[in-house]
Design an enzyme around this catalytic site. Structure first.
Site, PDB file in Angstrom:
ATOM      1  N   LEU A   1      15.136 -15.565 -29.948  1.00  0.00           N
ATOM      2  CA  LEU A   1      16.442 -14.893 -29.866  1.00  0.00           C
ATOM      3  C   LEU A   1      17.464 -15.748 -29.151  1.00  0.00           C
ATOM      4  CD1 LEU A   1      17.195 -11.209 -29.072  1.00  0.00           C
ATOM      5  CD2 LEU A   1      18.292 -12.965 -27.661  1.00  0.00           C
ATOM      6  N   MET A   2      18.610 -15.877 -29.756  1.00  0.00           N
ATOM      7  CA  MET A   2      19.755 -16.549 -29.135  1.00  0.00           C
ATOM      8  C   MET A   2      20.826 -15.504 -28.869  1.00  0.00           C
ATOM      9  SD  MET A   2      22.529 -18.910 -31.012  1.00  0.00           S
ATOM     10  CE  MET A   2      23.464 -17.399 -31.283  1.00  0.00           C
TER      11      MET A   2
ATOM     12  N   ASP B   1      24.336 -15.389 -25.852  1.00  0.00           N
ATOM     13  CA  ASP B   1      25.658 -15.950 -25.525  1.00  0.00           C
ATOM     14  C   ASP B   1      25.747 -17.468 -25.661  1.00  0.00           C
ATOM     15  OD1 ASP B   1      25.417 -13.403 -24.516  1.00  0.00           O
ATOM     16  OD2 ASP B   1      26.047 -13.915 -22.493  1.00  0.00           O
TER      17      ASP B   1
ATOM     18  N   GLN C   1      22.085 -18.960 -24.531  1.00  0.00           N
ATOM     19  CA  GLN C   1      21.040 -18.086 -24.014  1.00  0.00           C
ATOM     20  C   GLN C   1      19.931 -18.027 -25.054  1.00  0.00           C
ATOM     21  OE1 GLN C   1      21.189 -15.606 -20.901  1.00  0.00           O
ATOM     22  NE2 GLN C   1      21.830 -17.719 -20.564  1.00  0.00           N
TER      23      GLN C   1
ATOM     24  N   TYR D   1      20.806 -16.776 -16.536  1.00  0.00           N
ATOM     25  CA  TYR D   1      21.822 -16.043 -17.287  1.00  0.00           C
ATOM     26  C   TYR D   1      23.036 -16.938 -17.560  1.00  0.00           C
ATOM     27  CZ  TYR D   1      19.753 -11.318 -17.308  1.00  0.00           C
ATOM     28  OH  TYR D   1      18.989 -10.211 -17.559  1.00  0.00           O
ATOM     29  N   SER D   2      24.004 -16.335 -18.234  1.00  0.00           N
ATOM     30  CA  SER D   2      25.125 -17.117 -18.763  1.00  0.00           C
ATOM     31  C   SER D   2      25.965 -17.816 -17.702  1.00  0.00           C
ATOM     32  CB  SER D   2      26.041 -16.203 -19.583  1.00  0.00           C
ATOM     33  OG  SER D   2      25.400 -15.893 -20.787  1.00  0.00           O
TER      34      SER D   2
ATOM     35  N   ARG E   1      27.768 -11.763 -12.475  1.00  0.00           N
ATOM     36  CA  ARG E   1      27.208 -12.878 -13.255  1.00  0.00           C
ATOM     37  C   ARG E   1      28.243 -13.575 -14.129  1.00  0.00           C
ATOM     38  NH1 ARG E   1      24.361  -8.220 -15.188  1.00  0.00           N
ATOM     39  NH2 ARG E   1      25.271  -7.362 -17.085  1.00  0.00           N
ATOM     40  N   ASP E   2      27.749 -14.590 -14.830  1.00  0.00           N
ATOM     41  CA  ASP E   2      28.483 -15.297 -15.880  1.00  0.00           C
ATOM     42  C   ASP E   2      29.649 -16.128 -15.327  1.00  0.00           C
ATOM     43  OD1 ASP E   2      26.721 -13.789 -17.380  1.00  0.00           O
ATOM     44  OD2 ASP E   2      28.214 -12.293 -17.955  1.00  0.00           O
TER      45      ASP E   2
ATOM     46  N   GLU F   1      31.492  -8.265 -18.382  1.00  0.00           N
ATOM     47  CA  GLU F   1      30.665  -9.467 -18.517  1.00  0.00           C
ATOM     48  C   GLU F   1      31.498 -10.632 -19.062  1.00  0.00           C
ATOM     49  OE1 GLU F   1      27.505  -8.049 -21.223  1.00  0.00           O
ATOM     50  OE2 GLU F   1      26.201  -7.960 -19.484  1.00  0.00           O
TER      51      GLU F   1
HETATM   52  C1  FRU Z   1      26.044 -10.949 -22.250  1.00  0.00           C
HETATM   53  C2  FRU Z   1      24.993 -11.025 -21.170  1.00  0.00           C
HETATM   54  C3  FRU Z   1      25.516 -11.711 -19.920  1.00  0.00           C
HETATM   55  C4  FRU Z   1      24.264 -12.248 -19.303  1.00  0.00           C
HETATM   56  C5  FRU Z   1      23.474 -12.665 -20.511  1.00  0.00           C
HETATM   57  C6  FRU Z   1      21.994 -12.552 -20.364  1.00  0.00           C
HETATM   58  O1  FRU Z   1      25.492 -10.827 -23.520  1.00  0.00           O
HETATM   59  O2  FRU Z   1      24.498  -9.745 -20.839  1.00  0.00           O
HETATM   60  O3  FRU Z   1      26.264 -10.880 -19.070  1.00  0.00           O
HETATM   61  O4  FRU Z   1      24.515 -13.318 -18.448  1.00  0.00           O
HETATM   62  O5  FRU Z   1      23.907 -11.831 -21.570  1.00  0.00           O
HETATM   63  O6  FRU Z   1      21.371 -13.089 -21.501  1.00  0.00           O
END
Ligand code: FRU
Length: 468
Positions: free
Chosen positions: A38-39, A41, A57, A100-101, A159-160, A218
């Site tokens: 699975l891919m 972000d 991701q 995570y992202s 995050r992110d 996000e």
């Molecule tokens: C968005 C998200 C981000 C997180 C990532 C985890 O799709 O939920 O907020 O960092 O995916 O895969």
């Protein structure tokens, strides 16, 4: 067990998975997609030392969200992509439940990743660390560890990081949820990427008078564009409206005045960035020539993703095509980057009544359409209706079979449509709107035009361009 101890399993998954994925008639032929698993972000999108880098991701071990690594592709031209060594795996205490992202920056010639280390506790709680990693000469990355713990006043959903440099100073926006369960965008600043000072909340529920704006924001991305500033973000918890915010979570943009001195962003309304069925977590970067380029995940969490048929072939999801962003007349315009035109084979032009138009092979196709009232049928699996009120895109729910509809409202005078086996990207009026969607037709699949109105159609088959 950390994912690091699964290295042999990752290798096996890739060796077994790639041939299976490539043999699937729905596997994209010119959009980046995972070779297995699975891919989600796009991450760390950057033009650095003569190459574009796009991280993503990635769970190489299954078509679910269990593991979160950073896969890595590079490209000279945003069209031809190459596999690079996997960049990050969740193998440290501070990122044990997922790398995570995040984003990438050029720190004095050193390609540096800024990402979120996600940590979950047995009692259901979680925390998040903002972390750094730097590239080695062999293309691998060395983690430098956390540089920012959870800020006070927020839940574990922070995050992110999107990091950029302005006038010699580093800035970072983060998606966050405060203790009242309100979605926010936080701003931080730093001299050295290692020590970060908070500058406060720049957007979100309760900021700038915004109400009903959701419980978590996000993947924020803030940038200057054509004399304004644009914030792109993915608010979770927005009310569905009759004609927009119909996916589980939307991606939105807002524009306004960002003041680096006061760290404030006075922005206007929220607008949906893409009106199709699949679009989430986009990220932008600046091209070599200054263009602002966006790539999004042509998917979305928590909807019907787990019912997509490609899972039975061991892979799921793909990226959108790269799009150039412009801001004009109070609107954000998105057009496919001009580099994609090199995929076109010989062009054809056709004029007449829609129903008399030739049927086109939907495998790898681009077409431009000038029309008023008509519809376009994509292999009986997806249908685009055009009339005076705008566009309706329909397909059957993978869960219930009922017809689901997405809308773009306004006067449509031109459509440009890009097809790649199981995806369609519809650019409206040269970029005023976009609808991105997956669909899973039987191949060979055809695009048909229906209706009595006169149309002008230009079309091209596209070359395949798989990741090497
Ligand atoms: C968005 C998200 C981000 C997180 C990532 C985890 O799709 O939920 O907020 O960092 O995916 O895969």
């Amino acid at each position: 067990m950390t994912l690091a101890s699964h290295w042999p399993a990752v290798l096996q998954a890739v060796m077994q998975g790639q041939p299976r994925a490539l043999a699937d008639s729905h596997y994209p032929q010119w959009h980046p997609a995972p070779v297995t698993g699975l891919m989600n972000d796009p991450n760390g999108f950057i033009w650095f030392a003569g190459l574009y880098h796009l991280f993503y991701q990635w769970n190489p071990l299954g078509c679910d969200h269990r593991y979160k690594c950073w896969g890595h592709w590079s490209s000279v031209d945003l069209v031809h992509w190459q596999h690079e060594p996997m960049a990050l795996m969740p193998d440290e205490e501070y990122d044990r439940n997922g790398c995570y992202s995040g984003s990438a920056v050029d720190n004095n010639g050193l390609l540096t990743l800024c990402y979120t280390g996600n940590v979950k506790f047995d009692d259901g709680g979680r925390t998040a660390w903002q972390c750094l990693a730097v590239q080695n000469d062999d293309g691998s990355f060395t983690k430098l560890g956390p540089v920012l713990p959870l800020p006070e006043g927020y839940t574990g959903h922070v995050r992110d990081p999107k990091v950029w440099c302005h006038d010699g100073q580093w800035y970072m926006v983060l998606g966050a949820q405060d203790l009242q369960k309100q979605g926010k965008v936080l701003l931080f600043t730093s001299d050295d990427l290692h020590h970060w000072q908070p500058c406060g909340e720049i957007a979100g529920q309760g900021v700038n008078g915004l109400t009903d704006a959701g419980y978590m924001w996000e993947c924020p991305d803030l940038f200057a564009l054509d004399e304004t500033f644009v914030l792109i973000c993915c608010p979770q918890g927005l009310e569905r409206e009759p004609h927009r915010y119909l996916n589980t979570y939307p991606a939105v943009w807002m524009s306004g005045a960002f003041d680096y001195e006061t760290a404030s962003f006075a922005h206007g309304e929220l607008h949906e960035l893409d009106a199709g069925f699949e679009f989430y977590a986009p990220q932008t970067t600046v091209a070599e020539d200054g263009r602002r380029i966006l790539i999004g995940w042509m998917g979305g969490p928590d909807g019907e993703e787990m019912l997509q048929p490609t899972r039975t072939h061991g892979w799921i999801h793909q990226m959108t095509c790269p799009r150039e962003l412009r801001y004009r007349d109070g609107k954000l315009w998105q057009t496919p980057v001009r580099e994609l035109e090199q995929l076109r084979e010989a062009g054809n032009v056709w004029q007449g009544n829609a129903s008399d138009a030739p049927w086109l092979d939907a495998t790898r196709l681009e077409f431009e359409l000038t029309a008023s009232c008509m519809y376009v049928d994509f292999a009986g699996s997806l249908r685009l209706m055009l009339d005076d009120s705008g566009l309706r895109l329909e397909r059957a729910s993978l869960k219930t079979g009922e017809t689901l509809t997405r809308y773009w409202q306004g006067v449509v005078h031109h459509l440009r449509v890009l097809c790649d086996r199981s995806s369609v990207e519809i650019f409206i009026n040269n970029g005023e709107g976009v609808m991105s969607s997956r669909y899973f037709p039987e191949h060979p699949a055809q695009v048909r035009f229906e209706g009595a109105s006169a149309i002008t159609l230009c079309y091209w088959s596209l070359h395949g361009c798989m990741i090497e």
